[in-house]
Scaffold this motif. Structure first.
Motif, PDB file in Angstrom:
ATOM      1  N   LEU A  20       0.856  -1.179   0.000  1.00 31.25           N
ATOM      2  CA  LEU A  20       0.000   0.000   0.000  1.00 31.25           C
ATOM      3  C   LEU A  20       0.894   1.232   0.000  1.00 31.25           C
ATOM      4  N   ALA A  21       0.669   2.117  -0.971  1.00 23.43           N
ATOM      5  CA  ALA A  21       1.441   3.352  -1.068  1.00 23.43           C
ATOM      6  C   ALA A  21       0.522   4.543  -0.851  1.00 23.43           C
ATOM      7  N   ASP A  26       2.558  16.548   2.932  1.00 23.97           N
ATOM      8  CA  ASP A  26       3.878  17.072   2.583  1.00 23.97           C
ATOM      9  C   ASP A  26       4.469  16.417   1.339  1.00 23.97           C
ATOM     10  N   GLY A  27       3.757  15.432   0.762  1.00 23.39           N
ATOM     11  CA  GLY A  27       4.221  14.755  -0.440  1.00 23.39           C
ATOM     12  C   GLY A  27       5.174  13.606  -0.187  1.00 23.39           C
ATOM     13  N   ALA A  28       5.506  13.327   1.077  1.00 21.86           N
ATOM     14  CA  ALA A  28       6.436  12.237   1.396  1.00 21.86           C
ATOM     15  C   ALA A  28       5.751  10.891   1.187  1.00 21.86           C
ATOM     16  N   PRO A  29       6.374   9.984   0.432  1.00 22.67           N
ATOM     17  CA  PRO A  29       5.769   8.669   0.198  1.00 22.67           C
ATOM     18  C   PRO A  29       5.896   7.759   1.408  1.00 22.67           C
ATOM     19  N   HIS A  30       4.964   6.813   1.495  1.00 16.20           N
ATOM     20  CA  HIS A  30       4.956   5.824   2.568  1.00 16.20           C
ATOM     21  C   HIS A  30       4.412   4.527   1.970  1.00 16.20           C
ATOM     22  N   ASN A  66      -2.179   9.707   6.222  1.00 17.03           N
ATOM     23  CA  ASN A  66      -1.971  10.107   4.829  1.00 17.03           C
ATOM     24  C   ASN A  66      -3.273  10.061   4.029  1.00 17.03           C
ATOM     25  N   ILE A  67      -4.046   9.006   4.221  1.00 22.49           N
ATOM     26  CA  ILE A  67      -5.321   8.894   3.499  1.00 22.49           C
ATOM     27  C   ILE A  67      -6.270  10.001   3.940  1.00 22.49           C
TER      28      ILE A  67
END
Length: 143
Positions: A20-21, A26-30, A66-67
């Motif tokens: 899951l991405a 802030d645009g930082a991916p996880h 994030n979601i």
């Protein structure tokens, strides 16, 4: 070679684990590995992921934050093999939301319990992530 949509869905449904991405405000991916289930064919195409009993360091999970911040997620399934003609991947991109109410969680939990024996005696009790598919794309090795 590019997979057609029906083949991409077939492979996606059969996969046992995915990544899951999400991105934060802030645009930082996880990216995290997850178990998941797909809605039945009669329903709108959606993927569900639950916060389950597997040990976690916190319940304030970055993926949920994030979601909440972006309303978007991607989920990737794949097959790697040293025999490269067996390689494939499928990615679903879509609108994501976190479900916390019992009514919203009920059907997704049923789908997850049906897919994973580990959930039959201990169904997930935490929030459910629901991703409604905007696009599904895939690739498989072709000689």
């Amino acid at each position: 070679m590019r997979l057609d949509e029906s083949e991409a869905w077939r492979r996606f449904r059969a996969a046992r684990v995915a990544r899951l991405a999400t991105t934060g405000a802030d645009g930082a991916p996880h990216v995290v590995p997850v178990t998941f289930a797909v809605s039945p064919p009669a329903e709108p195409a959606a993927v569900v992921i639950a916060v389950d009993h597997k040990p976690k360091t916190t319940t304030n999970l970055r993926r949920l934050r994030n979601i909440a911040a972006t309303g978007r997620a991607s989920i990737l399934t794949d097959e790697y093999d040293e025999d490269w003609p067996r390689l494939w991947w499928v990615r679903l991109d879509g609108r994501a939301r976190v479900l916390t109410d019992d009514a919203g969680r009920a059907a997704p939990i049923t789908w997850l319990v049906a897919k994973y024996a580990q959930y039959q005696d201990n169904p997930p009790q935490g929030p459910v992530i629901r991703i409604e598919a905007d696009t599904i794309t895939g690739w498989a090795y072709a000689e």
